[in-house]
Design a protein around this motif. Structure first.
Motif, PDB file in Angstrom:
ATOM      1  N   GLY A   9       0.817  -1.217   0.000  1.00 54.40           N
ATOM      2  CA  GLY A   9       0.000   0.000   0.000  1.00 54.40           C
ATOM      3  C   GLY A   9       0.846   1.260   0.000  1.00 54.40           C
ATOM      4  O   GLY A   9       0.553   2.219  -0.715  1.00 54.40           O
ATOM      5  N   SER A  42      -3.896   1.114  -3.359  1.00 53.91           N
ATOM      6  CA  SER A  42      -3.119   1.546  -2.205  1.00 53.91           C
ATOM      7  C   SER A  42      -3.980   1.498  -0.947  1.00 53.91           C
ATOM      8  O   SER A  42      -3.580   0.929   0.079  1.00 53.91           O
ATOM      9  CB  SER A  42      -2.596   2.970  -2.432  1.00 53.91           C
ATOM     10  OG  SER A  42      -1.954   3.464  -1.286  1.00 53.91           O
ATOM     11  N   PHE A  46      -3.842  -1.034   2.314  1.00 50.35           N
ATOM     12  CA  PHE A  46      -3.767  -0.412   3.634  1.00 50.35           C
ATOM     13  C   PHE A  46      -4.896  -0.922   4.521  1.00 50.35           C
ATOM     14  O   PHE A  46      -4.677  -1.309   5.674  1.00 50.35           O
ATOM     15  CB  PHE A  46      -3.812   1.113   3.493  1.00 50.35           C
ATOM     16  CG  PHE A  46      -3.884   1.842   4.804  1.00 50.35           C
ATOM     17  CD1 PHE A  46      -2.931   1.641   5.792  1.00 50.35           C
ATOM     18  CD2 PHE A  46      -4.902   2.744   5.050  1.00 50.35           C
ATOM     19  CE1 PHE A  46      -2.994   2.315   7.007  1.00 50.35           C
ATOM     20  CE2 PHE A  46      -4.975   3.417   6.255  1.00 50.35           C
ATOM     21  CZ  PHE A  46      -4.023   3.209   7.238  1.00 50.35           C
TER      22      PHE A  46
END
Length: 113
Positions: A9, A42, A46
């Motif tokens: 991420g 991303s 995350f």
């Protein structure tokens, strides 16, 4: 796996940060599309890391990796100015990211939090 998700991420954050810089205010569609894809993935990675890591540690590392990667690419490939202080602060940033990983009490386990 959570730490791997977090690193992926953070690396993808570099991609969308650079994409934003080169999209000319979202006018260049050939830059905007990969930028948006990078941003979505991303945040996906995350969010996957947050199943096993605390948000305080994970977010600091996520944004730190993005900042570190973007700064390094700027210095090495994009002609950003280089100075001793800038280099010192980049080293400090990565040292803090490593420190957060080392002192983290989060443990990867088979299930979610």
């Amino acid at each position: 796996m959570a730490w791997l998700y977090l690193i992926i991420g953070g690396i993808l954050e570099v991609g969308w940060a650079l994409g934003l810089a080169y999209s000319d205010g979202f006018k260049k569609i050939e830059i905007v599309i990969p930028t948006l894809i990078s941003a979505v993935f991303s945040f996906y990675f995350f969010s996957k890391s947050l199943k096993l890591l605390s948000v305080s540690t994970a977010y600091a590392i996520f944004t730190g990796l993005g900042s570190f990667g973007t700064a390094i690419i700027g210095l090495l490939f994009l002609g950003d100015s280089v100075s001793v202080l800038k280099f010192l602060f980049i080293i400090t940033l990565i040292s803090c990211i490593i420190g957060l990983k080392l002192v983290s009490t989060d443990r990867e386990i088979g299930g979610s939090k």
